[in-house]
Design a protein around this motif. Structure first.
Motif, PDB file in Angstrom:
ATOM      1  N   LEU A   7       0.830  -1.199   0.000  1.00  0.00           N
ATOM      2  CA  LEU A   7       0.000   0.000   0.000  1.00  0.00           C
ATOM      3  C   LEU A   7       0.865   1.250   0.000  1.00  0.00           C
ATOM      4  CD1 LEU A   7      -2.949   1.064   0.169  1.00  0.00           C
ATOM      5  CD2 LEU A   7      -2.575   1.243   2.644  1.00  0.00           C
ATOM      6  N   PHE A   8       0.615   2.129  -0.972  1.00  0.00           N
ATOM      7  CA  PHE A   8       1.346   3.384  -1.106  1.00  0.00           C
ATOM      8  C   PHE A   8       0.436   4.560  -0.776  1.00  0.00           C
ATOM      9  CE2 PHE A   8       3.256   0.394  -3.999  1.00  0.00           C
ATOM     10  CZ  PHE A   8       4.615   0.656  -3.972  1.00  0.00           C
ATOM     11  N   MET A   9       0.995   5.537  -0.078  1.00  0.00           N
ATOM     12  CA  MET A   9       0.390   6.854   0.065  1.00  0.00           C
ATOM     13  C   MET A   9       1.127   7.757  -0.922  1.00  0.00           C
ATOM     14  SD  MET A   9       0.188   9.215   3.515  1.00  0.00           S
ATOM     15  CE  MET A   9       1.963   9.095   3.839  1.00  0.00           C
ATOM     16  N   VAL A  10       0.384   8.437  -1.810  1.00  0.00           N
ATOM     17  CA  VAL A  10       1.005   9.057  -2.977  1.00  0.00           C
ATOM     18  C   VAL A  10       0.544  10.502  -3.152  1.00  0.00           C
ATOM     19  CG1 VAL A  10       1.315   8.882  -5.474  1.00  0.00           C
ATOM     20  CG2 VAL A  10       1.064   6.801  -4.121  1.00  0.00           C
ATOM     21  N   ASP A  11       1.514  11.367  -3.433  1.00  0.00           N
ATOM     22  CA  ASP A  11       1.216  12.734  -3.865  1.00  0.00           C
ATOM     23  C   ASP A  11       0.692  12.639  -5.295  1.00  0.00           C
ATOM     24  OD1 ASP A  11       1.305  15.298  -4.958  1.00  0.00           O
ATOM     25  OD2 ASP A  11       3.057  15.880  -3.778  1.00  0.00           O
ATOM     26  N   TRP A  12      -0.588  12.929  -5.488  1.00  0.00           N
ATOM     27  CA  TRP A  12      -1.234  12.690  -6.784  1.00  0.00           C
ATOM     28  C   TRP A  12      -0.691  13.581  -7.890  1.00  0.00           C
ATOM     29  CZ3 TRP A  12      -3.224   8.309  -5.739  1.00  0.00           C
ATOM     30  CH2 TRP A  12      -4.031   7.649  -6.672  1.00  0.00           C
ATOM     31  N   ALA A  13      -0.249  14.785  -7.535  1.00  0.00           N
ATOM     32  CA  ALA A  13       0.322  15.671  -8.546  1.00  0.00           C
ATOM     33  C   ALA A  13       1.601  15.065  -9.111  1.00  0.00           C
ATOM     34  CB  ALA A  13       0.596  17.049  -7.955  1.00  0.00           C
ATOM     35  N   GLN A  14       2.420  14.482  -8.247  1.00  0.00           N
ATOM     36  CA  GLN A  14       3.662  13.846  -8.694  1.00  0.00           C
ATOM     37  C   GLN A  14       3.364  12.589  -9.502  1.00  0.00           C
ATOM     38  OE1 GLN A  14       6.804  14.863  -8.337  1.00  0.00           O
ATOM     39  NE2 GLN A  14       6.405  16.660  -7.073  1.00  0.00           N
ATOM     40  N   LEU A  15       2.412  11.787  -9.054  1.00  0.00           N
ATOM     41  CA  LEU A  15       2.059  10.573  -9.789  1.00  0.00           C
ATOM     42  C   LEU A  15       1.506  10.917 -11.167  1.00  0.00           C
ATOM     43  CD1 LEU A  15       1.721   7.427  -9.656  1.00  0.00           C
ATOM     44  CD2 LEU A  15      -0.632   7.866  -8.888  1.00  0.00           C
ATOM     45  N   SER A  16       0.685  11.961 -11.235  1.00  0.00           N
ATOM     46  CA  SER A  16       0.059  12.335 -12.500  1.00  0.00           C
ATOM     47  C   SER A  16       1.066  12.844 -13.521  1.00  0.00           C
ATOM     48  CB  SER A  16      -1.013  13.414 -12.252  1.00  0.00           C
ATOM     49  OG  SER A  16      -2.029  12.915 -11.403  1.00  0.00           O
ATOM     50  N   ALA A  17       2.226  13.292 -13.056  1.00  0.00           N
ATOM     51  CA  ALA A  17       3.260  13.777 -13.970  1.00  0.00           C
ATOM     52  C   ALA A  17       4.007  12.639 -14.652  1.00  0.00           C
ATOM     53  CB  ALA A  17       4.239  14.675 -13.222  1.00  0.00           C
ATOM     54  N   ILE A  18       3.849  11.417 -14.156  1.00  0.00           N
ATOM     55  CA  ILE A  18       4.505  10.239 -14.732  1.00  0.00           C
ATOM     56  C   ILE A  18       3.588   9.655 -15.800  1.00  0.00           C
ATOM     57  CG2 ILE A  18       5.393   7.927 -14.226  1.00  0.00           C
ATOM     58  CD1 ILE A  18       5.774   8.894 -11.309  1.00  0.00           C
ATOM     59  N   PRO A  19       4.089   9.301 -16.968  1.00  0.00           N
ATOM     60  CA  PRO A  19       3.239   8.679 -17.981  1.00  0.00           C
ATOM     61  C   PRO A  19       2.508   7.456 -17.414  1.00  0.00           C
ATOM     62  CG  PRO A  19       5.369   9.237 -18.924  1.00  0.00           C
ATOM     63  CD  PRO A  19       5.476   9.496 -17.450  1.00  0.00           C
ATOM     64  N   VAL A  20       1.255   7.296 -17.799  1.00  0.00           N
ATOM     65  CA  VAL A  20       0.407   6.244 -17.229  1.00  0.00           C
ATOM     66  C   VAL A  20       1.083   4.888 -17.283  1.00  0.00           C
ATOM     67  CG1 VAL A  20      -1.760   4.981 -17.539  1.00  0.00           C
ATOM     68  CG2 VAL A  20      -1.742   7.469 -17.711  1.00  0.00           C
ATOM     69  N   GLU A  21       1.697   4.562 -18.399  1.00  0.00           N
ATOM     70  CA  GLU A  21       2.268   3.225 -18.569  1.00  0.00           C
ATOM     71  C   GLU A  21       3.491   2.976 -17.692  1.00  0.00           C
ATOM     72  OE1 GLU A  21       3.931   5.835 -21.938  1.00  0.00           O
ATOM     73  OE2 GLU A  21       2.048   5.589 -20.815  1.00  0.00           O
ATOM     74  N   HIS A  22       4.055   4.040 -17.092  1.00  0.00           N
ATOM     75  CA  HIS A  22       5.244   3.889 -16.254  1.00  0.00           C
ATOM     76  C   HIS A  22       4.940   4.002 -14.757  1.00  0.00           C
ATOM     77  CE1 HIS A  22       7.591   3.821 -19.851  1.00  0.00           C
ATOM     78  NE2 HIS A  22       7.413   5.109 -20.134  1.00  0.00           N
ATOM     79  N   ARG A  23       3.701   4.284 -14.388  1.00  0.00           N
ATOM     80  CA  ARG A  23       3.409   4.572 -12.985  1.00  0.00           C
ATOM     81  C   ARG A  23       3.595   3.356 -12.085  1.00  0.00           C
ATOM     82  NH1 ARG A  23      -1.927   8.375 -14.165  1.00  0.00           N
ATOM     83  NH2 ARG A  23      -0.729  10.087 -15.098  1.00  0.00           N
ATOM     84  N   ILE A  24       3.124   2.203 -12.509  1.00  0.00           N
ATOM     85  CA  ILE A  24       3.285   1.003 -11.678  1.00  0.00           C
ATOM     86  C   ILE A  24       4.768   0.700 -11.485  1.00  0.00           C
ATOM     87  CG2 ILE A  24       2.919  -1.486 -11.575  1.00  0.00           C
ATOM     88  CD1 ILE A  24       0.222  -1.041 -12.910  1.00  0.00           C
TER      89      ILE A  24
END
Length: 206
Positions: A7-24
């Motif tokens: 389980l990750f707690m994530v800053d959504w702005a930082q996650l959203s800056a990563i291309p979808v296919e690379h987020r996992i």
């Protein structure tokens, strides 16, 4: 071997800056750095039950280490099943707030209109339903709602002992004890409270 939950707690702005296919892959790199790395063995900084990646840059995610499950996913599934069993015996106001708190976390209700379960294209769709890319996605706005729900749920936990005893105690595929069930819910309460305090979201990977 059963499935795990990371389980990750994530800053959504930082996650959203990563291309979808690379987020996992980016989250997996943080949880398991290096070819044989492990989030629990050396490096990451621990703050209570959160593990933070080392480094000088501000961290944008952390991994939660559940004390009651040793990382396994099945205890969460069992707790969700227990709630399904006992909820008809719970008064409507408590049932509604518990539904709001658990839905999309450990309880598989019909959450099609709930951003906590829908995911909203945050990650690529799983190619195989038996090997999901993600186990849960809880957007920051959904986390905030769950934190508010938890404030109302926590005082009511003791009142769930009777319904648990009637419908769940001693049944296979359910938590072993009410104390274990309540302890896991309290951990989730702490998780959503901390994530909401930061304005962050939650992601669960298998």
């Amino acid at each position: 071997m059963g499935m795990d939950l990371t389980l990750f707690m994530v800053d959504w702005a930082q996650l959203s800056a990563i291309p979808v296919e690379h987020r996992i892959g980016r989250l997996e790199d943080i949880a398991w750095p290096g070819e044989f790395g492990d989030v629990y063995d050396g490096g990451p900084e621990r703050a209570r039950d959160w593990l933070w990646p080392p480094g000088q840059a501000p961290a944008w995610c952390a991994v939660y280490s559940f004390l009651t499950t040793t990382g396994a996913h099945m205890p969460h599934v069992r707790a969700g099943t227990a709630w399904t069993d006992m909820r008809p015996l719970v008064d409507t106001p408590v049932r509604e707030v518990m539904d709001s708190f658990l839905g999309g976390l450990i309880w598989d209700a019909d959450q099609s209109n709930n951003p906590a379960a829908a995911g909203g294209g945050v990650f690529p769709p799983a190619a195989d339903r038996w090997h999901p890319n993600v186990l849960l996605v809880c957007l920051p706005e959904a986390v905030a709602g769950k934190a508010r729900a938890w404030e109302r749920v926590e005082p009511c936990l003791v009142g769930l002992r009777g319904p648990f005893s009637v419908e769940c105690e001693g049944w296979a595929g359910r938590p072993d004890t009410f104390e274990g069930f309540a302890a896991l819910l309290r951990e989730w309460g702490g998780v959503v409270t901390e994530a909401a305090r930061r304005g962050w979201g939650l992601v669960g990977l298998p």
